[in-house]
Design a protein around this motif. Structure first.
Motif, mmCIF file in Angstrom:
data_model
loop_
_atom_site.group_PDB
_atom_site.id
_atom_site.type_symbol
_atom_site.label_atom_id
_atom_site.label_comp_id
_atom_site.label_asym_id
_atom_site.label_seq_id
_atom_site.Cartn_x
_atom_site.Cartn_y
_atom_site.Cartn_z
ATOM 1 N N ALA A 181 -5.276 2.290 -5.499
ATOM 2 C CA ALA A 181 -6.115 3.310 -4.859
ATOM 3 C C ALA A 181 -6.196 2.987 -3.374
ATOM 4 C CB ALA A 181 -7.503 3.331 -5.478
ATOM 5 N N ILE A 182 -5.868 3.958 -2.550
ATOM 6 C CA ILE A 182 -5.937 3.804 -1.098
ATOM 7 C C ILE A 182 -7.039 4.728 -0.594
ATOM 8 C CG2 ILE A 182 -4.704 4.086 1.079
ATOM 9 C CD1 ILE A 182 -2.112 3.546 -0.480
ATOM 10 N N GLN A 183 -8.042 4.152 0.038
ATOM 11 C CA GLN A 183 -9.128 4.960 0.585
ATOM 12 C C GLN A 183 -8.627 5.726 1.799
ATOM 13 O OE1 GLN A 183 -12.239 2.136 1.400
ATOM 14 N NE2 GLN A 183 -12.779 1.922 -0.756
ATOM 15 N N ALA A 204 -7.442 8.298 8.557
ATOM 16 C CA ALA A 204 -7.265 6.850 8.594
ATOM 17 C C ALA A 204 -7.320 6.370 7.146
ATOM 18 C CB ALA A 204 -8.369 6.194 9.425
ATOM 19 N N ILE A 205 -6.728 5.214 6.872
ATOM 20 C CA ILE A 205 -6.693 4.708 5.503
ATOM 21 C C ILE A 205 -7.086 3.243 5.454
ATOM 22 C CG2 ILE A 205 -5.048 6.382 4.595
ATOM 23 C CD1 ILE A 205 -2.781 4.413 5.075
ATOM 24 N N ALA A 206 -7.508 2.803 4.262
ATOM 25 C CA ALA A 206 -7.805 1.399 3.988
ATOM 26 C C ALA A 206 -6.896 0.979 2.832
ATOM 27 C CB ALA A 206 -9.268 1.209 3.633
ATOM 28 N N ILE A 207 -5.863 0.234 3.161
ATOM 29 C CA ILE A 207 -4.889 -0.228 2.182
ATOM 30 C C ILE A 207 -5.393 -1.541 1.591
ATOM 31 C CG2 ILE A 207 -2.478 -0.924 1.867
ATOM 32 C CD1 ILE A 207 -1.954 0.639 4.568
ATOM 33 N N PRO A 208 -5.332 -1.699 0.270
ATOM 34 C CA PRO A 208 -5.788 -2.954 -0.333
ATOM 35 C C PRO A 208 -4.949 -4.142 0.138
ATOM 36 C CG PRO A 208 -5.518 -1.255 -2.017
ATOM 37 C CD PRO A 208 -4.933 -0.717 -0.743
ATOM 38 N N PRO A 209 -5.564 -5.319 0.235
ATOM 39 C CA PRO A 209 -4.801 -6.519 0.585
ATOM 40 C C PRO A 209 -3.633 -6.709 -0.390
ATOM 41 C CG PRO A 209 -7.149 -6.984 0.629
ATOM 42 C CD PRO A 209 -6.986 -5.606 0.042
ATOM 43 N N GLY A 210 -2.516 -7.204 0.142
ATOM 44 C CA GLY A 210 -1.334 -7.417 -0.681
ATOM 45 C C GLY A 210 -0.398 -6.221 -0.704
ATOM 46 N N THR A 218 11.718 3.229 11.732
ATOM 47 C CA THR A 218 11.920 3.519 10.319
ATOM 48 C C THR A 218 12.475 2.330 9.570
ATOM 49 O OG1 THR A 218 12.344 5.821 10.856
ATOM 50 C CG2 THR A 218 13.105 5.084 8.745
ATOM 51 N N PRO A 219 11.888 1.904 8.442
ATOM 52 C CA PRO A 219 10.578 2.406 8.039
ATOM 53 C C PRO A 219 9.489 1.755 8.871
ATOM 54 C CG PRO A 219 11.314 0.771 6.460
ATOM 55 C CD PRO A 219 12.434 0.949 7.462
ATOM 56 N N GLY A 220 8.502 2.527 9.180
ATOM 57 C CA GLY A 220 7.326 1.984 9.856
ATOM 58 C C GLY A 220 6.417 1.355 8.818
ATOM 59 N N THR A 221 5.602 0.426 9.245
ATOM 60 C CA THR A 221 4.665 -0.232 8.337
ATOM 61 C C THR A 221 3.246 -0.027 8.818
ATOM 62 O OG1 THR A 221 6.191 -1.943 7.591
ATOM 63 C CG2 THR A 221 3.855 -2.480 7.503
ATOM 64 N N ILE A 222 2.383 0.402 7.904
ATOM 65 C CA ILE A 222 0.955 0.421 8.155
ATOM 66 C C ILE A 222 0.397 -0.783 7.408
ATOM 67 C CG2 ILE A 222 -1.213 1.699 7.979
ATOM 68 C CD1 ILE A 222 0.547 4.271 7.731
ATOM 69 N N ASP A 223 -0.193 -1.722 8.149
ATOM 70 C CA ASP A 223 -0.708 -2.948 7.558
ATOM 71 C C ASP A 223 -2.055 -2.734 6.880
ATOM 72 O OD1 ASP A 223 1.383 -4.803 8.406
ATOM 73 O OD2 ASP A 223 0.639 -4.440 10.440
ATOM 74 N N ALA A 224 -2.350 -3.605 5.930
ATOM 75 C CA ALA A 224 -3.583 -3.494 5.153
ATOM 76 C C ALA A 224 -4.842 -3.634 6.008
ATOM 77 C CB ALA A 224 -3.594 -4.536 4.031
ATOM 78 N N ASP A 225 -4.753 -4.275 7.157
ATOM 79 C CA ASP A 225 -5.948 -4.462 7.979
ATOM 80 C C ASP A 225 -6.095 -3.422 9.091
ATOM 81 O OD1 ASP A 225 -3.812 -5.448 9.446
ATOM 82 O OD2 ASP A 225 -4.816 -7.300 10.047
ATOM 83 N N TYR A 226 -5.228 -2.424 9.153
ATOM 84 C CA TYR A 226 -5.323 -1.375 10.183
ATOM 85 C C TYR A 226 -6.269 -0.278 9.704
ATOM 86 C CZ TYR A 226 -4.048 2.484 13.263
ATOM 87 O OH TYR A 226 -4.090 3.520 14.158
#
Length: 146
Positions: free
Chosen positions: A3-5, A51-57, A79-87
Motif C-alpha cells: 500500500a502506497i499512501q 505526493a506519495i509515501a513509499i514503505p521502507p524497502g 529512465t527509469p527514474g527512482t522515487i525513494d521511500a523517504d521522498y
C-alpha cells in the motif's frame, strides 16, 4: 501487494490517481497536472498534483509510456527514474521531446507510468582482485553488435 499512501495536492484535486490501464498492466499510468508545450529538444519537470509515501524497502520506478515515445518521440529523460521511500515532495516527471514538432501536454494527459519495486540492500566490499569470467574486462559492444 504493498500500500502506497498518496496525498493529493491542491492543483491535482480532480485528477485520477495512478492506476493500471488493464488488469495485467505492470505500470500505473499517471497524468499531468498542468498544461505545457515541449519544444523539440526541450525537457521539463511535469507536475502530477500528488505526493506519495513509499514503505521502507521499496522504491517506485518512473518509466515512459511506449505510445508517447513511438508516436511522438516524447519520453522520460531519467529512465527509469527512482522515487525513494523517504521522498515526500510532489512527484514530477522529467519529460523530453526528441520529436521534430512541439508537443502539447494537456492537464489530465497520461504522461508516464509508475512501477513499485522492492529494493535489495547491498554493500560494496573492497578487494584486491576480482574473479575471472569469459567476458573479463570487455566493455561496451564486447559481446557483439547483433
Amino acid at each position: 501487494m504493498i500500500a502506497i499512501q498518496l496525498k493529493r495536492l491542491p492543483h491535482g484535486a480532480d485528477l485520477p490517481i495512478p492506476a493500471r490501464a488493464t488488469a495485467d498492466a505492470a505500470g500505473m499510468d499517471i497524468v499531468a497536472a498542468e498544461d505545457l508545450v515541449l519544444a523539440p529538444g526541450a525537457w521539463a519537470a511535469v507536475p502530477t498534483g500528488f505526493a506519495i509515501a513509499i514503505p521502507p524497502g521499496y522504491e517506485v520506478q518512473v518509466r515512459p509510456r511506449s505510445g508517447l515515445a513511438f508516436k511522438h518521440g516524447v519520453t522520460c529523460l531519467n529512465t527509469p527514474g527512482t522515487i525513494d521511500a523517504d521522498y515526500r515532495g510532489e512527484v514530477k516527471i522529467i519529460l523530453i521531446n526528441h520529436g521534430p514538432d512541439p508537443f502539447p501536454i494537456t492537464r489530465g494527459d497520461r504522461i508516464a507510468q509508475l512501477i513499485p519495486a522492492a529494493v535489495q540492500p547491498a554493500t560494496f566490499v573492497e578487494v584486491a582482485t576480482l574473479d575471472d569470467t569469459t567476458r573479463g574486462t570487455g566493455g561496451f559492444g564486447s559481446t557483439g553488435t547483433r
